[in-house]
Design an enzyme around this catalytic site. Structure first.
Site, PDB file in Angstrom:
ATOM      1  N   LYS A 282     -35.616   8.365  18.620  1.00 13.66           N
ATOM      2  CA  LYS A 282     -35.874   7.047  18.046  1.00 13.66           C
ATOM      3  C   LYS A 282     -36.515   6.138  19.089  1.00 13.66           C
ATOM      4  O   LYS A 282     -36.286   6.323  20.283  1.00 13.66           O
ATOM      5  CB  LYS A 282     -34.535   6.404  17.619  1.00 13.66           C
ATOM      6  CG  LYS A 282     -33.891   7.009  16.390  1.00 13.66           C
ATOM      7  CD  LYS A 282     -32.581   6.281  16.077  1.00 13.66           C
ATOM      8  CE  LYS A 282     -31.894   6.872  14.860  1.00 13.66           C
ATOM      9  NZ  LYS A 282     -32.643   6.675  13.605  1.00 13.66           N
ATOM     10  N   ARG A 356     -27.681  14.264   6.988  1.00  9.16           N
ATOM     11  CA  ARG A 356     -27.641  15.177   5.839  1.00  9.16           C
ATOM     12  C   ARG A 356     -27.250  16.589   6.277  1.00  9.16           C
ATOM     13  O   ARG A 356     -26.697  17.349   5.492  1.00  9.16           O
ATOM     14  CB  ARG A 356     -28.985  15.126   5.103  1.00  9.16           C
ATOM     15  CG  ARG A 356     -30.152  15.584   5.902  1.00  9.16           C
ATOM     16  CD  ARG A 356     -31.483  15.117   5.305  1.00  9.16           C
ATOM     17  NE  ARG A 356     -31.767  13.713   5.611  1.00  9.16           N
ATOM     18  CZ  ARG A 356     -32.863  13.072   5.244  1.00  9.16           C
ATOM     19  NH1 ARG A 356     -33.799  13.689   4.541  1.00  9.16           N
ATOM     20  NH2 ARG A 356     -33.058  11.802   5.553  1.00  9.16           N
TER      21      ARG A 356
HETATM   22  N1  BES Z   1     -28.779   7.029  11.135  1.00 10.67           N
HETATM   23  C1  BES Z   1     -30.089   7.018  10.611  1.00 10.67           C
HETATM   24  C2  BES Z   1     -30.250   6.065   9.424  1.00 10.67           C
HETATM   25  C3  BES Z   1     -30.052   4.597   9.709  1.00 10.67           C
HETATM   26  C4  BES Z   1     -31.138   3.783   9.891  1.00 10.67           C
HETATM   27  C5  BES Z   1     -28.790   4.050   9.697  1.00 10.67           C
HETATM   28  C6  BES Z   1     -30.960   2.434  10.104  1.00 10.67           C
HETATM   29  C7  BES Z   1     -28.620   2.705   9.916  1.00 10.67           C
HETATM   30  C8  BES Z   1     -29.692   1.893  10.107  1.00 10.67           C
HETATM   31  C9  BES Z   1     -30.470   8.412  10.118  1.00 10.67           C
HETATM   32  O1  BES Z   1     -29.885   9.471  10.794  1.00 10.67           O
HETATM   33  C10 BES Z   1     -31.941   8.542  10.291  1.00 10.67           C
HETATM   34  O2  BES Z   1     -32.387   8.475  11.401  1.00 10.67           O
HETATM   35  N2  BES Z   1     -32.676   8.717   9.201  1.00 10.67           N
HETATM   36  C11 BES Z   1     -34.087   8.825   9.242  1.00 10.67           C
HETATM   37  C12 BES Z   1     -34.492   9.922   8.287  1.00 10.67           C
HETATM   38  C13 BES Z   1     -35.923  10.344   8.421  1.00 10.67           C
HETATM   39  C14 BES Z   1     -36.124  11.053   9.757  1.00 10.67           C
HETATM   40  C15 BES Z   1     -36.276  11.258   7.293  1.00 10.67           C
HETATM   41  C16 BES Z   1     -34.677   7.494   8.798  1.00 10.67           C
HETATM   42  O3  BES Z   1     -34.122   6.833   7.941  1.00 10.67           O
HETATM   43  O4  BES Z   1     -35.710   7.110   9.367  1.00 10.67           O
HETATM   44 ZN    ZN Z   2     -30.935  10.034  12.551  1.00 13.36          ZN
END
Ligand code: BES
Ligand code: ZN
Ligand code: ZN
Length: 502
Positions: A282, A356
């Site tokens: 990230k 997931r």
């Molecule tokens: N933990 C994150 C989702 C999240 C985002 C929680 C903002 C709280 C606040 C999750 O694991 C994630 O990173 N999801 C990705 C999925 C994508 C790679 C398909 C996302 O939402 O960008």
């Molecule tokens: Zn994530």
């Protein structure tokens, strides 16, 4: 905070602050119509003192509006606080919950350590309103500044809930008791969520769950890498393998005597104690927030704490999949193939779609343990917050009856969830050319649904609800009734959903 019911008349109850509610009972639908401020007490002394200032018209009884009077005449309290409930004369426990919270958060910075809150009179159910006051007060007492060395503990020590005469005592007591259990459990979840990644590892989360279970009489097992290998939880393990912190598979069981064989409620939580994104790392901005990526797991642990005390006649199993998502030489890489416990092969296209992955094995395992109704909670996607903002969380359902139980639960909890689709037309999004499925959608569109479609692969025909709480688990700004930080969203709705099957 200690809350207790008192059956003394409002005027004669000594306290540092007496809070009394007022509603705008004007029947006019016109937003600009003059409000009709109705004080929700028949206590003559309170009415006399309050009416003098209410007559000025400066207090409009808007939701969570406050008006403070010092040295109120004829009252044993040293301050009188009038709190608005907003428009409407009919019973609304959700407005009461917030208004009680507003009174507590009004008191906190003013060095007031104890207060009294008057149960509103009128068209209010005594069980619901004492419950709402207890919940609102306890939730409002929580603050997240745990590690400030100059922290001034502004906790409220005692709240007296003043019950007017004529109210059924046992109903008031029942509501109060429920409210205390539920709000303390929600705060327990918030405390877990608030901890940073270095102080809330998967192992520590497992220990906290085990301690809670020992206190409340739940059965608890916490397993790690060896057991995950034995269970062939390849999806869960692939997330954990990049971290030096071992994963924790937390299983809490509530099996009350006399409960029917079925249904068995399965509660599955995402417990990522820190989400760096892994190799699909990230950006640095806001990454610190990813300590709350275990909010779904914490919600399940909090809900189980309440269930253990409320004792509904239904079996419940909670499975929390805790891991840290880290990049390293051992981490799972984009393109890697893993096999979930169910036997399905997964192409890991993006290592940041780790929630997931752990839930895939958690959901499958909950079914193997005997769950016949499933609910999961997870901070799963940024996309759900893009779709719904920070007012509604997302709910997905593969079964209308389970969803109906959930909407009934929302009416009691007062939480806001908006239904989003998990229909088979979306399945193309998670098709992989090398494996059974891939862990991200082919396009960015409908990201919250794509994640739900992935989970759906692991629930079979079991009635299932998926709660995506990514947008609501953390609040950046304070509300009059709630501190900023972890909200504990979903705890109350999950509790009510489970109870609706008892
Ligand atoms: N933990 C994150 C989702 C999240 C985002 C929680 C903002 C709280 C606040 C999750 O694991 C994630 O990173 N999801 C990705 C999925 C994508 C790679 C398909 C996302 O939402 O960008
Ligand atoms: Zn994530
Ligand atoms: Zn995550």
């Amino acid at each position: 905070m200690k809350t207790e019911l008192r059956f003394t008349p409002a005027a004669s109850a000594p306290s540092e602050l007496l809070a009394v509610f007022a509603a705008d009972t004007s029947a006019s639908k016109d937003k600009d119509a003059k409000p009709e401020v109705t004080l929700l007490t028949s206590d003559e002394a309170v009415r006399k003192t309050a009416n003098f200032v209410l007559a000025t018209g400066e207090f409009k009884a808007e939701a969570n509006e406050t008006l403070l009077l010092h040295a109120p005449e004829g009252l044993a309290a040293t301050r009188l606080l009038i709190v608005g409930l907003g428009k409407g004369a009919k019973a609304d426990p959700h407005a009461i919950r917030r208004a009680a919270g507003t009174a507590v958060r009004f008191a906190k910075p003013r060095n007031i350590r104890s207060l009294a809150i008057l149960v509103p009179e009128g068209n209010f159910d005594p069980t619901q309103s004492t419950r709402a006051i207890a919940e609102g007060a306890i939730l409002a007492d929580f603050d997240s500044d745990t590690y400030r060395t100059d922290r001034k503990d502004r906790s409220i020590e005692a709240v007296s809930v003043l019950v007017p005469s004529g109210v059924d005592k046992s109903r008031a007591e029942a509501g109060h008791r429920e409210g205390v259990i539920i709000a303390e459990s929600q705060n327990f979840a918030r405390t877990l969520i608030n901890e940073p990644g270095n102080r809330m590892t998967p192992t520590i989360l497992g220990q906290r769950a085990a301690d809670m279970a020992a206190e409340t009489g739940l059965k608890c097992e916490v397993h790690s890498t060896d057991k995950l290998r034995e269970l062939k939880m390849g999806a869960f393990l692939s997330v954990a393998q990049g971290s030096d912190e071992p994963p924790a598979l937390i299983i809490l069981t509530y099996d009350p005597e006399g409960a029917p064989d079925g249904p068995v409620m399965g509660l599955v939580g995402k417990g990522i104690t820190f989400d760096t994104g892994g190799i699909s790392i990230k950006p640095a901005d806001n990454m610190e927030k990813m300590k709350y990526d275990m909010a779904g797991g914490a919600a399940m642990i909090g809900a189980m704490r309440a269930i253990a005390q409320l004792k509904p006649a239904v079996k419940v199993i909670a499975v929390v999949c805790a891991a840290e998502n880290m990049p390293s030489g051992k981490a799972v890489k984009p393109g890697d193939i893993t096999f979930a416990m169910s036997g399905k092969s997964i192409e890991v296209v993006n290592t940041d779609a780790e929630g997931r992955m752990v839930l895939a094995d958690g959901l499958h395992y909950a079914r193997e343990l005997g769950a016949t109704r499933l609910i999961d909670a997870a901070t799963l996607t940024g996309a759900v917050a893009i779709a719904l903002g920070q007012i509604n969380a997302g709910v997905f359902a593969n079964d209308e009856d389970a969803y109906q139980h959930f909407t009934n639960a929302l009416a009691i909890s007062g939480e806001k969830f908006w239904r989003l689709p998990v229909e088979d037309e979306y399945r193309d999004q998670i098709r992989s050319s090398i494996a059974d499925i891939q862990n991200t959608g082919l396009t960015r569109y409908g990201g919250a649904t794509n994640a739900a479609m992935f989970l759906k692969e692991f629930v079979g025909d079991t009635p299932w609800l998926h709660l995506d709480i990514a947008g609501l688990a953390w609040q950046d700004a304070e509300k009059p009734w709630l501190a900023k930080g972890p909200t504990g969203v979903a705890v109350r709705s999950i509790i009510e959903w489970v109870r609706s099957y008892a």
